[in-house]
Scaffold this motif. Structure first.
Motif, PDB file in Angstrom:
ATOM      1  N   UNK A   1       0.824  -1.207   0.000  1.00  0.00           N
ATOM      2  CA  UNK A   1       0.000   0.000   0.000  1.00  0.00           C
ATOM      3  C   UNK A   1       0.861   1.262   0.000  1.00  0.00           C
ATOM      4  N   UNK A   2       1.963   1.231   0.748  1.00  0.00           N
ATOM      5  CA  UNK A   2       2.871   2.385   0.770  1.00  0.00           C
ATOM      6  C   UNK A   2       3.451   2.638  -0.612  1.00  0.00           C
ATOM      7  N   UNK A   3       3.802   1.562  -1.312  1.00  0.00           N
ATOM      8  CA  UNK A   3       4.345   1.723  -2.662  1.00  0.00           C
ATOM      9  C   UNK A   3       3.266   2.164  -3.645  1.00  0.00           C
ATOM     10  N   UNK A   4       2.039   1.715  -3.428  1.00  0.00           N
ATOM     11  CA  UNK A   4       0.933   2.165  -4.269  1.00  0.00           C
ATOM     12  C   UNK A   4       0.685   3.661  -4.080  1.00  0.00           C
ATOM     13  N   UNK A   5       0.791   4.142  -2.845  1.00  0.00           N
ATOM     14  CA  UNK A   5       0.628   5.576  -2.572  1.00  0.00           C
ATOM     15  C   UNK A   5       1.723   6.380  -3.256  1.00  0.00           C
ATOM     16  N   UNK A   6       2.960   5.883  -3.182  1.00  0.00           N
ATOM     17  CA  UNK A   6       4.071   6.568  -3.844  1.00  0.00           C
ATOM     18  C   UNK A   6       3.865   6.601  -5.357  1.00  0.00           C
ATOM     19  N   UNK A   7       3.378   5.501  -5.920  1.00  0.00           N
ATOM     20  CA  UNK A   7       3.092   5.458  -7.362  1.00  0.00           C
ATOM     21  C   UNK A   7       2.007   6.473  -7.720  1.00  0.00           C
ATOM     22  N   UNK A   8       0.985   6.551  -6.878  1.00  0.00           N
ATOM     23  CA  UNK A   8      -0.106   7.495  -7.137  1.00  0.00           C
ATOM     24  C   UNK A   8       0.416   8.928  -7.112  1.00  0.00           C
ATOM     25  N   UNK A   9       1.239   9.243  -6.133  1.00  0.00           N
ATOM     26  CA  UNK A   9       1.801  10.596  -6.037  1.00  0.00           C
ATOM     27  C   UNK A   9       2.659  10.912  -7.254  1.00  0.00           C
ATOM     28  N   UNK A  10       3.480   9.947  -7.676  1.00  0.00           N
ATOM     29  CA  UNK A  10       4.322  10.150  -8.858  1.00  0.00           C
ATOM     30  C   UNK A  10       3.462  10.425 -10.085  1.00  0.00           C
TER      31      UNK A  10
ATOM     32  N   UNK B   1      -5.828   3.433   7.946  1.00  0.00           N
ATOM     33  CA  UNK B   1      -4.678   2.636   8.373  1.00  0.00           C
ATOM     34  C   UNK B   1      -3.723   3.370   9.294  1.00  0.00           C
ATOM     35  N   UNK B   2      -4.089   4.542   9.779  1.00  0.00           N
ATOM     36  CA  UNK B   2      -3.149   5.340  10.567  1.00  0.00           C
ATOM     37  C   UNK B   2      -2.753   4.642  11.866  1.00  0.00           C
ATOM     38  N   UNK B   3      -3.686   3.888  12.446  1.00  0.00           N
ATOM     39  CA  UNK B   3      -3.372   3.218  13.707  1.00  0.00           C
ATOM     40  C   UNK B   3      -2.584   1.933  13.486  1.00  0.00           C
TER      41      UNK B   3
ATOM     42  N   UNK C   1       4.648   3.350   9.192  1.00  0.00           N
ATOM     43  CA  UNK C   1       5.139   3.379   7.820  1.00  0.00           C
ATOM     44  C   UNK C   1       4.100   3.902   6.848  1.00  0.00           C
ATOM     45  N   UNK C   2       2.836   3.538   7.058  1.00  0.00           N
ATOM     46  CA  UNK C   2       1.776   4.036   6.180  1.00  0.00           C
ATOM     47  C   UNK C   2       1.541   5.528   6.408  1.00  0.00           C
ATOM     48  N   UNK C   3       1.656   5.959   7.651  1.00  0.00           N
ATOM     49  CA  UNK C   3       1.537   7.392   7.927  1.00  0.00           C
ATOM     50  C   UNK C   3       2.636   8.155   7.198  1.00  0.00           C
ATOM     51  N   UNK C   4       3.866   7.662   7.276  1.00  0.00           N
ATOM     52  CA  UNK C   4       4.989   8.315   6.597  1.00  0.00           C
ATOM     53  C   UNK C   4       4.795   8.302   5.084  1.00  0.00           C
ATOM     54  N   UNK C   5       4.296   7.191   4.554  1.00  0.00           N
ATOM     55  CA  UNK C   5       4.083   7.087   3.110  1.00  0.00           C
ATOM     56  C   UNK C   5       3.040   8.087   2.633  1.00  0.00           C
ATOM     57  N   UNK C   6       1.956   8.226   3.383  1.00  0.00           N
ATOM     58  CA  UNK C   6       0.916   9.169   2.981  1.00  0.00           C
ATOM     59  C   UNK C   6       1.415  10.608   3.092  1.00  0.00           C
ATOM     60  N   UNK C   7       2.191  10.900   4.137  1.00  0.00           N
ATOM     61  CA  UNK C   7       2.738  12.255   4.297  1.00  0.00           C
ATOM     62  C   UNK C   7       3.684  12.588   3.149  1.00  0.00           C
ATOM     63  N   UNK C   8       4.580  11.671   2.828  1.00  0.00           N
ATOM     64  CA  UNK C   8       5.527  11.907   1.728  1.00  0.00           C
ATOM     65  C   UNK C   8       4.793  12.069   0.400  1.00  0.00           C
ATOM     66  N   UNK C   9       3.766  11.267   0.192  1.00  0.00           N
ATOM     67  CA  UNK C   9       3.040  11.297  -1.080  1.00  0.00           C
ATOM     68  C   UNK C   9       2.289  12.604  -1.265  1.00  0.00           C
ATOM     69  N   UNK C  10       1.545  13.028  -0.248  1.00  0.00           N
ATOM     70  CA  UNK C  10       0.845  14.300  -0.360  1.00  0.00           C
ATOM     71  C   UNK C  10       1.827  15.462  -0.454  1.00  0.00           C
ATOM     72  N   UNK C  11       2.936  15.389   0.269  1.00  0.00           N
ATOM     73  CA  UNK C  11       3.944  16.459   0.213  1.00  0.00           C
ATOM     74  C   UNK C  11       4.517  16.589  -1.197  1.00  0.00           C
ATOM     75  N   UNK C  12       4.751  15.459  -1.858  1.00  0.00           N
ATOM     76  CA  UNK C  12       5.282  15.493  -3.224  1.00  0.00           C
ATOM     77  C   UNK C  12       4.300  16.181  -4.166  1.00  0.00           C
ATOM     78  N   UNK C  13       3.010  15.919  -3.980  1.00  0.00           N
ATOM     79  CA  UNK C  13       2.002  16.544  -4.833  1.00  0.00           C
ATOM     80  C   UNK C  13       1.908  18.047  -4.572  1.00  0.00           C
ATOM     81  N   UNK C  14       1.938  18.434  -3.312  1.00  0.00           N
ATOM     82  CA  UNK C  14       1.913  19.867  -2.977  1.00  0.00           C
ATOM     83  C   UNK C  14       3.154  20.556  -3.541  1.00  0.00           C
ATOM     84  N   UNK C  15       4.312  19.932  -3.367  1.00  0.00           N
ATOM     85  CA  UNK C  15       5.553  20.511  -3.892  1.00  0.00           C
ATOM     86  C   UNK C  15       5.479  20.679  -5.406  1.00  0.00           C
TER      87      UNK C  15
END
Length: 198
Positions: free
Chosen positions: A55-64, A113-115, A119-133
């Motif tokens: 799921x973390x890799x799927x989030x990163x793919x989505x952000x990319x 999945x936050x609880x 790792x999933x929290x970090x993945x979602x934060x990095x992914x949204x941050x990449x989109x904002x950037x």
């Protein structure tokens, strides 16, 4: 090696699409295997940490993917207003085209999945941050000041995410249309001074 890599990428993409449609908890590893046509025993070979890693890799793919969409919109846009409008139009088309079935691949990780995993929290934060950037960069290219560009980029991402949820619930594109008007107006106001002859 190439075949293994291809199988892994197919699973990540299948997970991304399933999470967009069903959420994190609604996505089973067996469904990922079925949709990706991957070998049945390959999930834990490629993802030894299990569903969370996938799921973390799927989030990163989505952000990319979204950053690429933003960059293409930026390349074709004539102004910050045009960039924001184009991004909302593309998100709207995607939602309507999926018959209101396909949302974001990142948001379910925050909500469901936050609880479960830091790792999933970090993945979602990095992914949204990449989109904002990515959006902030393109807004700066189109004449918005640095601080205003970051503020507007956050608003655009929040606006699209909110429109996805309410649009799916209402089965209507109206939330996208409303947010488009509000945020293209904001983009116009932030660049009006720069376009005004002295």
């Amino acid at each position: 090696m190439g075949r293994n890599s291809d199988s892994r990428q197919r699973m990540v993409e299948a997970a991304r699409q399933l999470i967009r449609e069903r959420g994190y908890h609604g996505t089973a590893l067996s469904d990922v295997v079925s949709r990706s046509a991957a070998p049945r025993g390959s999930v834990y070979y490629h993802f030894p940490e299990g569903k969370g890693q996938m799921a973390a890799e799927a989030a990163a793919r989505h952000a990319q993917d979204q950053v690429e969409v933003i960059n293409r919109a930026g390349d074709s846009a004539s102004s910050a207003e045009d960039l924001v409008g184009t991004y909302f139009d593309l998100a709207r088309e995607g939602m309507v085209g999926s018959n209101y079935q396909r949302g974001c691949a990142i948001a379910p990780l925050v909500i469901e999945a936050s609880e479960e995993s830091e790792g999933l929290h970090d993945a979602s934060r990095r992914s949204f941050s990449a989109m904002v950037d990515g959006m902030a960069f393109q807004l700066i290219v189109h004449g918005v000041g640095n601080a205003d560009a970051r503020e507007l980029a956050h608003a655009v991402m929040a606006g699209v995410e909110g429109a996805m949820v309410t649009s799916r619930a209402l089965r209507s594109p109206q939330p996208f249309d409303a947010m488009r008007v509000a945020l293209t107006d904001r983009a116009r106001s932030l660049t009006a001074g720069a376009r005004t002859p002295s």
